[in-house]
Write a protein that holds these residues in place. Structure first.
Motif: not given
Ligand code: T5A
Length: 222
Positions: A75-88, A111-126
């Protein structure tokens, strides 16, 4: 009303709107769009996950309820895949053209949904944020906040629930707490709005936030 007609064309600004389910993002983004139009500020309105054809396809995959449980890392990687495309494809070109970018959710939601909600923590997101975005961040984040139960009750009135909306209340309590922590840690960039109030009162708060953001931007340019 502050007159920005002469400075607006060179004043690209990246503004994101965040909050838990049913907080009123869609409703208030329409209000912000009208506010910008009245002031003849060029802008685009976009959203995450989504904003380009490929990213919108990823959004559909992410939001669709499914029998298979989705691994938080996937889920986290898909969020960032979509984001990379959107930014560029969308966000940076609009900012480069001097437009405001009004974006319904961005990395704070991760940070809120995957880091907080899914309790993945914030390091990998950073780490992913740095990898995908470098130093690129929103200029201002409007955080609409209300008690989770109020937001979920509002969201429930809209009909079928997506995969995130089907989560238990505890998930959204962690999402809200993560948002509020981030706002506390970065007071210069976050603008907290009490979204439990009536729509009129919420929009009065948002108008005053927008005035402050715009004045800060204008004085930074001088
Ligand atoms: N996600 C997203 C992640 O997990 N990680 C990420 O990195 C990203 C980017 C996206 C989902 O993806 C997740 C988070 C999300 O679960 P979404 O469409 O952005 O989905 O999220 P939703 O929260 O579902 O957004 P919605 O647009 O559906 O809800 P809104 O915009 O918060 O609420 P809105 O405006 O539709 O309002 C809800 C109802 O409340 C009423 C409105 O009229 C409407 O009926 N309302 C009020 N009623 C009384 N008083 C007020 N002040 C009101 N304001 C609105």
């Amino acid at each position: 009303m502050t007159d920005v007609k002469n400075v607006a064309p060179e004043m690209g600004l990246f503004l994101t709107v965040e909050g838990v389910e049913g907080v009123g993002k869609t409703t208030n983004i329409t209000f912000i769009s009208e506010w910008l139009k009245e002031r003849e500020i060029p802008f685009i309105h976009t959203r995450e996950p989504g904003g380009t054809p490929l990213a919108e396809e990823l959004r559909e995959l992410l939001l669709a309820p499914r029998d298979e449980s989705v691994a938080p890392t996937a889920e986290l990687l898909m969020m960032f895949a979509a984001r990379a495309q959107h930014i560029e494809q969308v966000i940076k070109p609009a900012l480069d053209a001097g437009k405001w970018v009004l974006c319904d959710r961005f990395t704070d939601a991760t940070y809120a949904y995957q880091g907080g909600g899914r309790e993945m923590g914030f390091d990998k997101i950073q780490q992913l944020e740095q990898f995908v975005q470098g130093e690129f961040r929103p200029d201002a984040v409007v955080l609409l906040d209300l008690p989770v139960a109020v937001g979920l009750a509002r969201a429930a009135k809209r009909g079928a629930l997506d995969r995130f909306e089907q989560e238990a209340e505890g998930f959204f309590q962690r999402v809200r707490a993560a948002y509020l922590d981030r706002a506390k840690e970065n007071p210069g960039r976050y603008w907290l709005v009490d979204a439990e109030k009536s729509l009129g009162e919420v929009q009065t708060q948002i108008s005053s936030v927008l005035e402050s953001i715009m004045l800060a931007k204008v004085s930074a340019k001088r």
